[in-house]
Design a protein around this motif. Structure first.
Motif, PDB file in Angstrom:
ATOM      1  N   ILE A 109     -24.700  93.921 -30.861  1.00 10.37           N
ATOM      2  CA  ILE A 109     -24.648  93.004 -29.718  1.00 10.37           C
ATOM      3  C   ILE A 109     -25.338  91.708 -30.108  1.00 10.37           C
ATOM      4  O   ILE A 109     -26.334  91.705 -30.819  1.00 10.37           O
ATOM      5  CB  ILE A 109     -25.308  93.616 -28.465  1.00 10.37           C
ATOM      6  N   VAL A 110     -24.767  90.600 -29.651  1.00 13.58           N
ATOM      7  CA  VAL A 110     -25.347  89.285 -29.907  1.00 13.58           C
ATOM      8  C   VAL A 110     -25.424  88.536 -28.583  1.00 13.58           C
ATOM      9  O   VAL A 110     -24.613  88.776 -27.682  1.00 13.58           O
ATOM     10  CB  VAL A 110     -24.504  88.479 -30.929  1.00 13.58           C
ATOM     11  N   PRO A 111     -26.382  87.643 -28.424  1.00 18.21           N
ATOM     12  CA  PRO A 111     -26.480  86.871 -27.176  1.00 18.21           C
ATOM     13  C   PRO A 111     -25.242  86.004 -26.969  1.00 18.21           C
ATOM     14  O   PRO A 111     -24.654  85.495 -27.928  1.00 18.21           O
ATOM     15  CB  PRO A 111     -27.732  86.009 -27.395  1.00 18.21           C
ATOM     16  N   HIS A 112     -24.849  85.832 -25.708  1.00  9.02           N
ATOM     17  CA  HIS A 112     -23.727  84.958 -25.366  1.00  9.02           C
ATOM     18  C   HIS A 112     -24.185  84.027 -24.244  1.00  9.02           C
ATOM     19  O   HIS A 112     -23.980  84.310 -23.054  1.00  9.02           O
ATOM     20  CB  HIS A 112     -22.522  85.791 -24.921  1.00  9.02           C
ATOM     21  N   PRO A 113     -24.846  82.906 -24.605  1.00  8.76           N
ATOM     22  CA  PRO A 113     -25.457  82.032 -23.600  1.00  8.76           C
ATOM     23  C   PRO A 113     -24.491  81.492 -22.562  1.00  8.76           C
ATOM     24  O   PRO A 113     -24.892  81.235 -21.422  1.00  8.76           O
ATOM     25  CB  PRO A 113     -26.048  80.895 -24.452  1.00  8.76           C
ATOM     26  N   ARG A 114     -23.230  81.284 -22.933  1.00  8.44           N
ATOM     27  CA  ARG A 114     -22.283  80.689 -21.985  1.00  8.44           C
ATOM     28  C   ARG A 114     -22.087  81.554 -20.754  1.00  8.44           C
ATOM     29  O   ARG A 114     -21.729  81.052 -19.684  1.00  8.44           O
ATOM     30  CB  ARG A 114     -20.931  80.451 -22.670  1.00  8.44           C
ATOM     31  N   THR A 115     -22.280  82.852 -20.894  1.00 10.97           N
ATOM     32  CA  THR A 115     -22.143  83.759 -19.746  1.00 10.97           C
ATOM     33  C   THR A 115     -23.486  84.348 -19.325  1.00 10.97           C
ATOM     34  O   THR A 115     -23.527  85.205 -18.444  1.00 10.97           O
ATOM     35  CB  THR A 115     -21.179  84.912 -20.084  1.00 10.97           C
ATOM     36  N   ASN A 116     -24.568  83.890 -19.978  1.00  9.78           N
ATOM     37  CA  ASN A 116     -25.884  84.462 -19.720  1.00  9.78           C
ATOM     38  C   ASN A 116     -25.832  85.980 -19.892  1.00  9.78           C
ATOM     39  O   ASN A 116     -26.418  86.738 -19.123  1.00  9.78           O
ATOM     40  CB  ASN A 116     -26.368  84.102 -18.309  1.00  9.78           C
ATOM     41  N   SER A 117     -25.107  86.404 -20.911  1.00 10.23           N
ATOM     42  CA  SER A 117     -24.881  87.823 -21.139  1.00 10.23           C
ATOM     43  C   SER A 117     -24.875  88.083 -22.648  1.00 10.23           C
ATOM     44  O   SER A 117     -25.536  87.364 -23.407  1.00 10.23           O
ATOM     45  CB  SER A 117     -23.558  88.256 -20.486  1.00 10.23           C
ATOM     46  N   TYR A 118     -24.105  89.069 -23.074  1.00 12.07           N
ATOM     47  CA  TYR A 118     -24.037  89.450 -24.478  1.00 12.07           C
ATOM     48  C   TYR A 118     -22.575  89.573 -24.889  1.00 12.07           C
ATOM     49  O   TYR A 118     -21.664  89.586 -24.045  1.00 12.07           O
ATOM     50  CB  TYR A 118     -24.742  90.799 -24.711  1.00 12.07           C
ATOM     51  N   PHE A 154     -30.051  92.761 -21.742  1.00 12.29           N
ATOM     52  CA  PHE A 154     -30.246  93.666 -22.867  1.00 12.29           C
ATOM     53  C   PHE A 154     -30.057  95.142 -22.493  1.00 12.29           C
ATOM     54  O   PHE A 154     -29.395  95.874 -23.237  1.00 12.29           O
ATOM     55  CB  PHE A 154     -31.633  93.429 -23.477  1.00 12.29           C
ATOM     56  N   PRO A 155     -30.610  95.630 -21.379  1.00 10.36           N
ATOM     57  CA  PRO A 155     -30.367  97.035 -21.012  1.00 10.36           C
ATOM     58  C   PRO A 155     -28.884  97.354 -20.838  1.00 10.36           C
ATOM     59  O   PRO A 155     -28.420  98.432 -21.241  1.00 10.36           O
ATOM     60  CB  PRO A 155     -31.145  97.193 -19.700  1.00 10.36           C
TER      61      PRO A 155
END
Length: 419
Positions: free
Chosen positions: A41-50, A3-4
């Motif tokens: 910004i939205v979560p992107h679980p496949r990359t453990n990122s956004y 998130f940061p």
């Protein structure tokens, strides 16, 4: 943990593009009315990122309340949209990539026009000509064919092109082997370019899933299959993107300057811009149709609304002479811009230029109804008159590949004909 970094990304983007930063919790109906879209910004679980996403913001009327606004957004399906260069296998493009990886490029099948695009590009034939002295059946030991997607947009056509090059024998080799095709994407709209650049960032994360998982958790590895990771690694080898006007990009790039656009050593896995282009591909925004016979796909609808093309001729039926004069001027400027782009693309492409057009539209750079031809063309090619001030003539297409809705005009370069 991401998130940061996501907030920092948004802050940097806002500073670079001079965009305001708003808190969704404190935004009022009046503030929402000022903006047609916003980045989030939205979560992107496949990359453990956004993922950097864009959200259409429908206008709010006086009689609207929060419930009405939410109902309208749901009805219009205005969910946040982000570009994905390596989509999951449960999506249409992800399934297509996985199928071609297993069965080879001959399994490519796209009823939406992908096959016609590939037929117009003829990249396999041109690749064989470029590597005539080598083994024409071995993609891994070759000089790759360079394609410039000069109107990259959301990179849909780029993915179709690269997916078609995923022959089974190419993906079964070492990840260090070159791909038969390299694609350089050029996009002039800074918002669209930012979305694609963020997709490139996530593509790199997908390609390095195992290394990152060792220092974090194994959860990401379970979400990413070996096939998806291999595809991501291959895509990184053959994809570059540049935020620029297409004509400016072609004028600036040369054998001497292309290497200057190589990324820093920190950007491992990202190539420098390949030059010269064997093929230049153009898919300019179509003028809005008078009758909308079918719904536009969600991503294209978002792109059209963002770039404002759906509104260019919205006042065309107005009887005000000043409005009519203004529209004429806009149309004239558009035609002149198209002529300049087509001319520079034809000068730069070693083999051919391919232009996507509506089935009934005139060639790129021509006004509707203007089909006057001349045999005294440029470099021996027929030209099409455009009824503009000065010598506003453009080349006539060498041939075209037609579908039921669109066609692909092909301009064969003079050097290719001589070869």
């Amino acid at each position: 943990s991401w998130f940061p970094d996501a907030l920092s990304h948004l802050q940097q983007l806002a500073n670079r593009l001079d965009l305001p930063i708003m808190s969704m919790s404190t935004s009022s109906a009046r503030t929402e009315n000022y903006y047609s879209h916003y980045l989030t910004i939205v979560p992107h679980p496949r990359t453990n990122s956004y993922a950097l996403a864009i959200h259409a913001n429908p206008p709010v009327t006086k009689n609207d309340n929060k419930n009405n606004t939410k109902k309208r957004q749901k009805k219009l399906k205005l969910d946040p949209f982000f570009v994905d260069l390596c989509p999951p296998m449960d999506t249409r493009m992800g399934y297509r990539m996985n199928t071609i990886n297993k069965k080879g490029s001959n399994s490519f099948n796209d009823s939406g026009g992908g096959e016609l695009l590939l037929k117009a590009l003829s990249w396999k034939k041109l690749w064989a000509e470029k590597n005539a002295k080598g083994d024409n059946n071995n993609y891994s030991n070759s000089n790759p064919l360079v394609i410039y997607d000069l109107t990259a947009g959301l990179a849909r056509d780029t993915l179709i092109i690269l997916t078609s090059s995923f022959a089974a024998d190419a993906l079964s080799t070492s990840n260090s082997d070159p791909m038969p095709v390299k694609v350089h994407m050029v996009e002039r709209d800074p918002i669209v370019a930012a979305l694609v650049n963020d997709a490139m960032r996530r593509l790199k994360l997908l390609a390095t899933t195992i290394e990152r998982a060792e220092s974090n958790s194994a959860q990401t590895v379970e979400m990413i299959s070996d096939t998806e990771r291999t595809i991501a690694q291959k895509l990184l080898q053959c994809l570059t993107i540049e935020e620029s006007d297409a004509t400016t990009s072609l004028e600036r790039l040369s054998p001497m300057t292309a290497s200057q656009f190589a990324p820093s050593s920190d950007d491992e896995g990202i190539n420098s811009i390949p030059y010269p282009p064997d093929i230049c591909y153009l898919d300019p925004m179509f003028p809005p149709r008078k009758k909308k016979s079918s719904l536009v796909k969600k991503d294209m609808a978002m792109l059209h609304s963002l770039l404002g093309t759906a509104e260019i001729h919205s006042t065309g039926g107005n009887s005000n002479s000043n409005d009519y004069s203004s529209l004429e001027q806009i149309e004239k400027l558009r035609i002149m811009e198209e002529q300049s782009l087509l001319l520079k693309a034809c000068e730069s492409a070693v083999k051919r230029v391919v232009v996507k057009r509506p089935i009934g539209a005139p060639p790129l750079g021509c006004l509707s109804g203007d089909v006057s031809l001349s045999n005294n063309g440029m470099n021996g090619h027929d030209v099409v008159g455009t009824k503009l001030d000065g010598d506003g003539r453009v080349r006539k297409p060498s041939y075209d590949v037609r579908g039921s809705v669109n066609r692909w005009d092909v301009y064969i370069s003079s050097s290719s004909v001589q070869d």
